[in-house]
Design a protein around this motif. Structure first.
Motif: not given
Length: 378
Positions: A56-57, A69-87, A95-102
């Motif tokens: 996500g963002q 490299v460390w990132i923090i991202q926003r799983p809740k910012s994904l649209t239904d279209d982007e996370r269609g496999a998790s509906l 796809c499925v939302a990745a965890p926030p910290v990577m």
């Protein structure tokens, strides 16, 4: 995720500021030319994520002592279209939302992924900012409406400590609760935590990184911060000609240098303010000072040469990376343009640099990706 395909070359265009740039003057945009390449986009970085994950963002990016490299991202910012496999039921293969910290290595391989709500701490409602200190602890913040906390974890995601707590913001005089903090970074020399606070408050606030004890705080020009004005995250026109006496919202970053200075991103007011560790004001640089809306100074990274001669700025409104002389604020170069291709940006929000001079960027809004620019400097 970054765009795939053949690598596209992105060059820095070097120029001097017209008429020169004083330490309190504006960093004017450089003109574009055809110099030798300084940075090259690596369009094959990062590697594909496992587990059908998608980003996500990307609201924070950092490089640790191992050049990971460390990132923090926003799983809740994904649209239904982007996370269609998790509906329920799934509507697509991906796809499925990745965890926030990577955590990723320099080649873009995923090493760790964790984060989210858990027992004993208050995970932010909207993730924002990440840093890794000299001891390997990971610090994250959040800028949701009621986020008033900074969290400290081990690199494996074990909770260590929390500063502040969620709830309605109380103001810039409160030393027990934060006001939608943007970033937190530990000064390796003093082991103090500098928090850019933030999206509601108008201050830098400092804590002991070990005991978490409050140390001090300040506003623009080193003065006490004021909450008299209404919080404004965007403006219809550029900042006023007379520099505002208070930070705008958000106070978006606070970065420390090896020589004991603190560089603060005053995003809405198109400026960097520089302080000593005790909050004494030193100078300010205006950066793309005609920028309206949500401002030009979103994040900064200091170069890794011994003198840290340069500042790299993520300018999310103009969708570029600027390179400035740290001493004077003189604008030397720009990288990127608005767009979706490799090397372009859409709301470039955060920036980090590794020991080799490679730059890493993260994008929010609909950008939702990370990019790597490989240093070709000799």
């Amino acid at each position: 995720m970054s765009a795939r395909g053949s690598a596209a070359l992105v060059a820095f265009a070097l120029s001097l500021c017209a008429g020169g740039c004083a330490s309190t003057g504006g960093a004017q945009p450089p003109t574009r030319g055809q110099p030798p390449a300084d940075l090259e986009i690596d369009a094959r970085w990062p590697k594909p994520l496992p587990n059908n994950w998608i980003l996500g963002q990307v609201a924070g990016i950092a490089v640790d002592a191992d050049d990971h490299v460390w990132i923090i991202q926003r799983p809740k910012s994904l649209t239904d279209d982007e996370r269609g496999a998790s509906l329920e039921p799934p509507v697509s293969k991906c796809c499925v939302a990745a965890p926030p910290v990577m955590e990723l290595d320099g080649e873009g391989h995923l090493l760790r992924a964790w984060g989210g709500p858990g027992q004993g701490y208050d995970w932010p409602s909207n993730e924002h900012g990440i840093s890794v200190d000299r001891d390997g602890f990971v610090w994250i913040g959040g800028n949701g409406e009621n986020d008033g906390q900074i969290l400290k974890f081990t690199r494996d995601g074990k909770f260590v400590a929390q500063i502040g707590k969620p709830g309605p913001p109380t103001g810039s005089a409160d030393t027990t609760r934060l006001g939608r903090p943007a970033t937190a970074e530990v000064d390796p020399e003093t082991h103090e935590l500098y928090v850019a606070d933030g999206y509601f408050n108008r201050r830098v606030i400092v804590f002991d990184a070990g005991t978490l004890a409050y140390k001090r705080h300040w506003g623009a020009y080193g003065k006490p911060p004021s909450d008299d004005e209404k919080v404004t995250l965007s403006r219809p026109g550029p900042p006023p000609a007379t520099p505002p006496a208070q930070f705008g919202n958000p106070v978006h970053c606070a970065r420390t240098s090896r020589d004991g200075l603190v560089y603060v991103c005053d995003r809405l007011n198109d400026r960097i303010q520089v302080f000593r560790r005790d909050g004494t004001f030193v100078k300010e640089f205006m950066v793309e000072p005609r920028t309206a809306a949500n401002g030009s100074v979103w994040d900064i990274a200091l170069s890794r040469d011994p003198q840290q001669r340069f500042i790299y700025i993520a300018d999310g409104r103009n969708n570029q990376i600027l390179k400035l002389l740290r001493e004077t604020g003189e604008a030397l170069a720009s990288l990127g343009r608005p767009g979706r291709s490799a090397g372009d940006f859409h709301w470039v929000h955060d920036i980090a640099i590794d020991s080799k001079g490679n730059l890493y960027t993260g994008e929010v809004d609909t950008g939702k990706r990370i990019q790597k620019f490989v240093s070709r400097a000799r």
